[in-house]
Design an enzyme around this catalytic site. Structure first.
Site, PDB file in Angstrom:
ATOM      1  N   ARG A 137       0.942  -1.186  -0.042  1.00 14.91           N
ATOM      2  CA  ARG A 137       0.034  -0.048  -0.009  1.00 14.91           C
ATOM      3  C   ARG A 137       0.792   1.323  -0.017  1.00 14.91           C
ATOM      4  O   ARG A 137       0.692   2.255  -0.954  1.00 14.91           O
ATOM      5  CB  ARG A 137      -1.002   0.095   1.090  1.00 14.91           C
ATOM      6  CG  ARG A 137      -2.307  -0.350   1.132  1.00 14.91           C
ATOM      7  CD  ARG A 137      -2.937  -0.818   2.309  1.00 14.91           C
ATOM      8  NE  ARG A 137      -1.953  -1.888   2.720  1.00 14.91           N
ATOM      9  CZ  ARG A 137      -2.046  -3.157   2.320  1.00 14.91           C
ATOM     10  NH1 ARG A 137      -3.048  -3.518   1.588  1.00 14.91           N
ATOM     11  NH2 ARG A 137      -1.111  -4.246   2.503  1.00 14.91           N
ATOM     12  N   LYS A 148      25.772  -3.624  -0.747  1.00 14.41           N
ATOM     13  CA  LYS A 148      27.322  -3.488  -0.881  1.00 14.41           C
ATOM     14  C   LYS A 148      27.864  -2.879   0.254  1.00 14.41           C
ATOM     15  O   LYS A 148      29.152  -3.001   0.325  1.00 14.41           O
ATOM     16  CB  LYS A 148      27.834  -2.825  -2.021  1.00 14.41           C
ATOM     17  CG  LYS A 148      26.947  -3.086  -3.417  1.00 14.41           C
ATOM     18  CD  LYS A 148      27.632  -2.321  -4.637  1.00 14.41           C
ATOM     19  CE  LYS A 148      27.063  -2.725  -5.827  1.00 14.41           C
ATOM     20  NZ  LYS A 148      27.220  -1.825  -6.764  1.00 14.41           N
ATOM     21  N   ARG A 170      11.276   3.828   3.410  1.00 17.66           N
ATOM     22  CA  ARG A 170      10.576   3.151   4.338  1.00 17.66           C
ATOM     23  C   ARG A 170      12.164   2.505   4.842  1.00 17.66           C
ATOM     24  O   ARG A 170      12.614   1.756   3.849  1.00 17.66           O
ATOM     25  CB  ARG A 170       9.766   2.260   4.051  1.00 17.66           C
ATOM     26  CG  ARG A 170       9.522   1.047   5.088  1.00 17.66           C
ATOM     27  CD  ARG A 170       8.344   0.267   4.735  1.00 17.66           C
ATOM     28  NE  ARG A 170       7.210   0.819   4.938  1.00 17.66           N
ATOM     29  CZ  ARG A 170       5.837   0.588   4.962  1.00 17.66           C
ATOM     30  NH1 ARG A 170       5.602  -0.853   4.834  1.00 17.66           N
ATOM     31  NH2 ARG A 170       4.845   1.268   5.286  1.00 17.66           N
TER      32      ARG A 170
HETATM   33  C1  NCD Z   1       1.607  -0.657   8.218  1.00 13.35           C
HETATM   34  C2  NCD Z   1       3.040  -0.436   8.441  1.00 13.35           C
HETATM   35  O1  NCD Z   1       3.564  -0.635   7.577  1.00 13.35           O
HETATM   36  O2  NCD Z   1       3.365   0.030   9.433  1.00 13.35           O
HETATM   37  N1  NCD Z   1       0.946  -0.812   6.999  1.00 13.35           N
HETATM   38  C3  NCD Z   1       0.964   0.426   6.068  1.00 13.35           C
HETATM   39  O3  NCD Z   1       1.844   1.150   5.988  1.00 13.35           O
HETATM   40  N2  NCD Z   1      -0.399   0.345   5.664  1.00 13.35           N
HETATM   41  C4  NCD Z   1       0.734  -1.626   9.053  1.00 13.35           C
HETATM   42  C5  NCD Z   1       1.684  -2.816   9.007  1.00 13.35           C
HETATM   43  O4  NCD Z   1       2.478  -3.530   8.507  1.00 13.35           O
HETATM   44  O5  NCD Z   1       0.970  -3.730  10.070  1.00 13.35           O
END
Ligand code: NCD
Length: 307
Positions: free
Chosen positions: A54, A83, A104
């Site tokens: 998502r 690396k 992320r």
């Molecule tokens: C969440 C996350 O990555 O923290 N998901 C998301 O971003 N929609 C929740 C999860 O992974 O449980």
């Protein structure tokens, strides 16, 4: 002025700025054609060192729907991190290519570090078990659309409150509005960290209670925020197996809830909401997904300063 700013945790935005972003997202929902070229020529880098469906795809779709393009990776193994490159060097490099970065990373604090070395705005798309502010904007958009306000709400947070970064960010964000109270529903081992109860709720004067049984409190809630037990953050698989099915929201439990309660979930869900609940008009988690894309469109436009 949001132009050029980073978004690492919800507090980086004032409540006025959150309203501004939600309002723009609402305008984009009703008139998306007027916004489809606003980011022409701009590039978003989506750097996902951790799996995502998502969040990554909604950032990518968001950027494309406002006319921009996207570069990036969805697996740390295919980046130079494999690396041995430092995160700081990766970010400095990517910031030379892209106008804005959504990242992320499994390490808490990674997004803050990235923001310190990046010449382009950095959006934290999740840093370990710490924060996930664009999920919070998504949650707030959904609450605003379905409940009309961010205040005076009894919010149940249920599941993995220890590792669930979406919970930490939402708790922090809703604590800034008047009249909210929290009901924390988790096994003792997955309780919310002290830095939220002591460092966020206490100074804001936010009332909260905690309990282990969802059925005891579901009838008192305006919002039930369900979460997945975060398997990837456990040190020990046995603990995960023991705790993973602590909560399963089903039609029986929904009978105990108010007619106007809404059920949110950041998704992905595993077992914590039975599929039979999806047909209940109070289940709002797939609506939430759609709001997530529009709120990211609005956020990107604001941070790039095109609107
Ligand atoms: C969440 C996350 O990555 O923290 N998901 C998301 O971003 N929609 C929740 C999860 O992974 O449980």
């Amino acid at each position: 002025m949001l132009k050029g700013r980073h978004l690492i945790e919800p507090d980086n935005l004032t409540t006025g700025e959150i309203d501004e972003i939600c309002l723009l997202a609402e305008r984009m929902i009703v008139d998306s054609a007027s916004y489809r070229d606003i980011c022409r020529g701009k590039i978003l880098a989506a750097l996902f060192f951790e799996p995502s469906t998502r969040t990554r795809l909604s950032f990518e779709a968001a950027m494309q729907r406002i006319g921009g393009s996207v570069i990036g990776f969805s697996d740390a193994a295919v980046s130079s991190a494999s690396k041995g490159e430092s995160l700081a060097d990766t970010i400095r490099t990517v910031a030379a290519y892209a106008d804005i970065i959504a990242m992320r990373n499994p390490k808490e604090g990674a997004a803050l570090l990235a923001s310190r070395v990046s010449r382009s705005p950095v959006i934290n798309a999740g840093d370990g078990g710490h924060h996930h502010p664009t999920q919070t904007l998504t949650d707030l958009m959904t609450i605003r659309a379905l409940k009309g306000a961010f205040s005076g709400l009894t919010v149940g947070l249920c599941g993995d409150l220890k590792f669930g970064r979406t919970v930490h960010s939402l708790a922090k964000a809703l604590s800034r509005y008047p009249g909210n109270r929290f009901v924390l529903i988790s096994p003792a081992e997955l309780a919310i960290p002290d830095y939220i109860t002591g460092g966020v709720f206490a100074p804001a004067g936010i009332p909260w209670t905690s309990c282990e049984r969802l059925e005891d409190v579901i009838g008192s809630l305006d919002i039930l925020y369900m979460t997945r037990v975060q398997r990837e953050r456990f040190f020990n698989e046995q603990d995960y197996i023991r705790l993973k099915d602590s909560y399963i929201l089903d039609a029986e439990k929904m009978k105990l809830a108010r007619g106007n309660m809404i059920v949110l979930h950041p998704l992905p869900r595993v077992n914590e909401i039975a599929p039979e609940v999806d047909a209940d008009p109070r289940a709002a988690y797939f609506k939430q997904v759609r709001y997530g894309m529009f709120v990211r469109m609005a956020l990107i436009a604001k941070l790039l300063g095109v609107l």
